[in-house]
Scaffold this motif. Structure first.
Motif, mmCIF file in Angstrom:
data_model
loop_
_atom_site.group_PDB
_atom_site.id
_atom_site.type_symbol
_atom_site.label_atom_id
_atom_site.label_comp_id
_atom_site.label_asym_id
_atom_site.label_seq_id
_atom_site.Cartn_x
_atom_site.Cartn_y
_atom_site.Cartn_z
ATOM 1 N N VAL A 33 0.840 -1.203 0.000
ATOM 2 C CA VAL A 33 0.000 0.000 0.000
ATOM 3 C C VAL A 33 0.871 1.248 0.000
ATOM 4 O O VAL A 33 0.642 2.190 -0.779
ATOM 5 C CB VAL A 33 -0.960 0.005 1.201
ATOM 6 C CG1 VAL A 33 -1.722 1.330 1.270
ATOM 7 C CG2 VAL A 33 -1.945 -1.160 1.117
ATOM 8 N N GLU A 34 1.879 1.277 0.858
ATOM 9 C CA GLU A 34 2.754 2.451 0.921
ATOM 10 C C GLU A 34 3.457 2.696 -0.412
ATOM 11 O O GLU A 34 3.499 3.826 -0.914
ATOM 12 C CB GLU A 34 3.785 2.265 2.034
ATOM 13 C CG GLU A 34 3.195 2.331 3.438
ATOM 14 C CD GLU A 34 4.220 1.996 4.505
ATOM 15 O OE1 GLU A 34 5.338 1.553 4.146
ATOM 16 O OE2 GLU A 34 3.904 2.177 5.694
ATOM 17 N N GLY A 35 4.007 1.649 -0.993
ATOM 18 C CA GLY A 35 4.704 1.801 -2.265
ATOM 19 C C GLY A 35 3.788 2.192 -3.403
ATOM 20 O O GLY A 35 4.149 3.013 -4.257
ATOM 21 N N SER A 36 2.581 1.636 -3.416
ATOM 22 C CA SER A 36 1.624 1.945 -4.484
ATOM 23 C C SER A 36 1.118 3.371 -4.381
ATOM 24 O O SER A 36 0.975 4.073 -5.399
ATOM 25 C CB SER A 36 0.459 0.953 -4.426
ATOM 26 O OG SER A 36 0.919 -0.368 -4.614
ATOM 27 N N LYS A 37 0.848 3.817 -3.158
ATOM 28 C CA LYS A 37 0.395 5.198 -2.968
ATOM 29 C C LYS A 37 1.496 6.186 -3.369
ATOM 30 O O LYS A 37 1.225 7.227 -3.977
ATOM 31 C CB LYS A 37 -0.013 5.431 -1.512
ATOM 32 C CG LYS A 37 -1.371 4.846 -1.148
ATOM 33 C CD LYS A 37 -1.707 5.067 0.303
ATOM 34 C CE LYS A 37 -1.815 6.534 0.664
ATOM 35 N NZ LYS A 37 -2.929 7.215 -0.023
ATOM 36 N N ARG A 38 2.720 5.856 -3.038
ATOM 37 C CA ARG A 38 3.844 6.731 -3.395
ATOM 38 C C ARG A 38 3.992 6.807 -4.914
ATOM 39 O O ARG A 38 4.207 7.890 -5.475
ATOM 40 C CB ARG A 38 5.121 6.194 -2.748
ATOM 41 C CG ARG A 38 6.352 7.056 -2.976
ATOM 42 C CD ARG A 38 7.487 6.656 -2.044
ATOM 43 N NE ARG A 38 7.835 5.243 -2.165
ATOM 44 C CZ ARG A 38 7.589 4.338 -1.209
ATOM 45 N NH1 ARG A 38 7.015 4.685 -0.074
ATOM 46 N NH2 ARG A 38 7.942 3.069 -1.406
ATOM 47 N N TYR A 39 3.865 5.669 -5.578
ATOM 48 C CA TYR A 39 3.969 5.654 -7.040
ATOM 49 C C TYR A 39 2.878 6.503 -7.679
ATOM 50 O O TYR A 39 3.146 7.332 -8.565
ATOM 51 C CB TYR A 39 3.870 4.210 -7.551
ATOM 52 C CG TYR A 39 3.648 4.108 -9.038
ATOM 53 C CD1 TYR A 39 4.686 4.317 -9.936
ATOM 54 C CD2 TYR A 39 2.382 3.827 -9.547
ATOM 55 C CE1 TYR A 39 4.481 4.240 -11.302
ATOM 56 C CE2 TYR A 39 2.159 3.753 -10.908
ATOM 57 C CZ TYR A 39 3.217 3.960 -11.790
ATOM 58 O OH TYR A 39 3.005 3.906 -13.146
ATOM 59 N N VAL A 40 1.633 6.333 -7.248
ATOM 60 C CA VAL A 40 0.524 7.082 -7.837
ATOM 61 C C VAL A 40 0.655 8.573 -7.549
ATOM 62 O O VAL A 40 0.406 9.414 -8.423
ATOM 63 C CB VAL A 40 -0.823 6.534 -7.332
ATOM 64 C CG1 VAL A 40 -1.979 7.443 -7.756
ATOM 65 C CG2 VAL A 40 -1.060 5.123 -7.853
ATOM 66 N N ALA A 41 1.053 8.932 -6.334
ATOM 67 C CA ALA A 41 1.209 10.348 -6.000
ATOM 68 C C ALA A 41 2.260 10.997 -6.892
ATOM 69 O O ALA A 41 2.066 12.120 -7.405
ATOM 70 C CB ALA A 41 1.588 10.497 -4.527
ATOM 71 N N ASN A 42 3.375 10.326 -7.112
ATOM 72 C CA ASN A 42 4.416 10.873 -7.989
ATOM 73 C C ASN A 42 3.939 10.954 -9.435
ATOM 74 O O ASN A 42 4.277 11.898 -10.161
ATOM 75 C CB ASN A 42 5.676 10.020 -7.903
ATOM 76 C CG ASN A 42 6.464 10.265 -6.628
ATOM 77 O OD1 ASN A 42 6.461 11.378 -6.105
ATOM 78 N ND2 ASN A 42 7.132 9.248 -6.121
ATOM 79 N N ALA A 43 3.142 9.970 -9.850
ATOM 80 C CA ALA A 43 2.607 9.988 -11.214
ATOM 81 C C ALA A 43 1.631 11.144 -11.400
ATOM 82 O O ALA A 43 1.534 11.716 -12.495
ATOM 83 C CB ALA A 43 1.926 8.658 -11.515
ATOM 84 N N ILE A 44 0.911 11.500 -10.334
ATOM 85 C CA ILE A 44 0.026 12.663 -10.398
ATOM 86 C C ILE A 44 0.847 13.942 -10.480
ATOM 87 O O ILE A 44 0.562 14.840 -11.292
ATOM 88 C CB ILE A 44 -0.916 12.700 -9.180
ATOM 89 C CG1 ILE A 44 -1.899 11.530 -9.211
ATOM 90 C CG2 ILE A 44 -1.678 14.029 -9.130
ATOM 91 C CD1 ILE A 44 -2.746 11.407 -7.957
ATOM 92 N N ARG A 45 1.878 14.047 -9.652
ATOM 93 C CA ARG A 45 2.706 15.263 -9.623
ATOM 94 C C ARG A 45 3.370 15.533 -10.966
ATOM 95 O O ARG A 45 3.556 16.687 -11.353
ATOM 96 C CB ARG A 45 3.792 15.133 -8.551
ATOM 97 C CG ARG A 45 3.278 15.162 -7.122
ATOM 98 C CD ARG A 45 4.438 15.258 -6.132
ATOM 99 N NE ARG A 45 3.947 15.125 -4.779
ATOM 100 C CZ ARG A 45 3.933 13.984 -4.100
ATOM 101 N NH1 ARG A 45 4.386 12.866 -4.674
ATOM 102 N NH2 ARG A 45 3.482 13.936 -2.864
ATOM 103 N N HIS A 46 3.732 14.483 -11.682
ATOM 104 C CA HIS A 46 4.456 14.651 -12.941
ATOM 105 C C HIS A 46 3.547 14.571 -14.168
ATOM 106 O O HIS A 46 4.050 14.529 -15.294
ATOM 107 C CB HIS A 46 5.551 13.590 -13.050
ATOM 108 C CG HIS A 46 6.660 13.766 -12.071
ATOM 109 N ND1 HIS A 46 6.635 13.191 -10.807
ATOM 110 C CD2 HIS A 46 7.818 14.467 -12.142
ATOM 111 C CE1 HIS A 46 7.738 13.512 -10.162
ATOM 112 N NE2 HIS A 46 8.468 14.287 -10.941
ATOM 113 N N ALA A 47 2.235 14.565 -13.963
ATOM 114 C CA ALA A 47 1.301 14.451 -15.088
ATOM 115 C C ALA A 47 1.312 15.711 -15.943
ATOM 116 O O ALA A 47 1.765 16.779 -15.516
ATOM 117 C CB ALA A 47 -0.100 14.169 -14.571
#
Length: 268
Positions: free
Chosen positions: A226-240
């Protein structure tokens, strides 16, 4: 390299569904395979048409993969109607893949319905109990429970009740509540995040559940996944970046692009 199968609908705009799943799986270092349950005509502004595939064709896709390729994890997204759900549940009950992560997709981010009205009972009684983890957002958890969820305490109660009823782990996603978003696991663990001011969030639910499947298949604990997946998605949002006129998708390959940019600068 782990082999991950996604069973979901196709998004012609490339931001959610099968397309998002395969991007996530590749970005996180696994090999992606797909079973398409429905073809949607959609873009960043919404869904304009949906065509659900026949159960026989869905089953044929599943069996073609399992007859030939080792499968180390399965993610399920949009399933459509009761007949498709029943057939998928029947086949997966026979095969028993693990881990099995189900994102109970009912409504697209645009507000368009993606689950037939007669399918809810089949979903809750036949498919969801097969899962190792389900990832409903608050509106989906409300439908599954038949009551509203208004705060973090009620999220915890919802996750616990759904886990007990369905016999699986549950991650209730809290992005629909006001304030800083937090997600709650049925184990009692809470995962806090930040609300990123952007319209580039199309496909976040699909992407999170796919990332969870990959991380679990790679041997991470549930909390680590969960921690790793949330971190990945948050970074993907920031760089969209903007893709269309509406709600653009997240940037699944942000890390890959950063590597290319750094390599390009060094090369120059």
């Amino acid at each position: 390299m782990k082999h991950i199968l996604t069973i979901a609908g196709s998004d012609s705009g490339g931001g959610a569904g099968i397309q998002a799943d395969l991007k996530v799986i590749s970005a996180l270092g696994a090999y992606g395979m797909s079973v398409i349950t429905a073809i949607t005509a959609q873009n960043t502004c919404g869904v304009t048409a949906v065509h659900e595939l026949e159960p026989d064709l869905i089953e044929a896709q599943i069996r073609a993969i399992f007859d030939d390729i080792p499968v180390h994890g399965v993610k399920i997204g949009m399933v459509g109607n009761a007949n498709n759900i029943e057939r998928i549940a029947e086949v997966l009950s026979e095969i028993s893949p693990q881990p099995l992560v189900i994102d109970p997709v009912m409504v697209a981010q645009s507000g368009d319905s993606l689950l037939a009205k007669d399918a809810l009972e089949a979903l809750t009684t036949q498919l969801l109990p097969l899962a190792d983890l389900i990832t409903p957002n608050i509106p989906e958890a409300e439908v599954l429970l038949g009551r509203s969820i208004k705060n973090s305490d009620e999220m915890k109660e919802a996750a616990s009740e759904l886990a007990e009823t369905l016999g699986t782990h549950v991650l209730v996603k809290g992005g629909h509540l006001d304030g800083s978003p937090s997600d709650v696991l049925s184990t009692g663990a809470c995962f806090f995040g930040e609300r990123i001011p952007t319209r580039h969030t199309h496909g976040t639910g699909c992407s999170l559940s796919s990332a969870l499947t990959v991380h679990l298949a790679q041997g991470h604990s549930l909390e680590e996944a969960v921690e790793g997946s949330k971190r990945y998605v948050a970074n993907a949002i920031r760089h969209a970046f903007p893709v269309g006129k509406g709600n653009s998708p997240i940037h699944h390959f942000y890390a890959w692009q950063q590597t290319l940019e750094i390599g390009g600068k060094n090369h120059d």
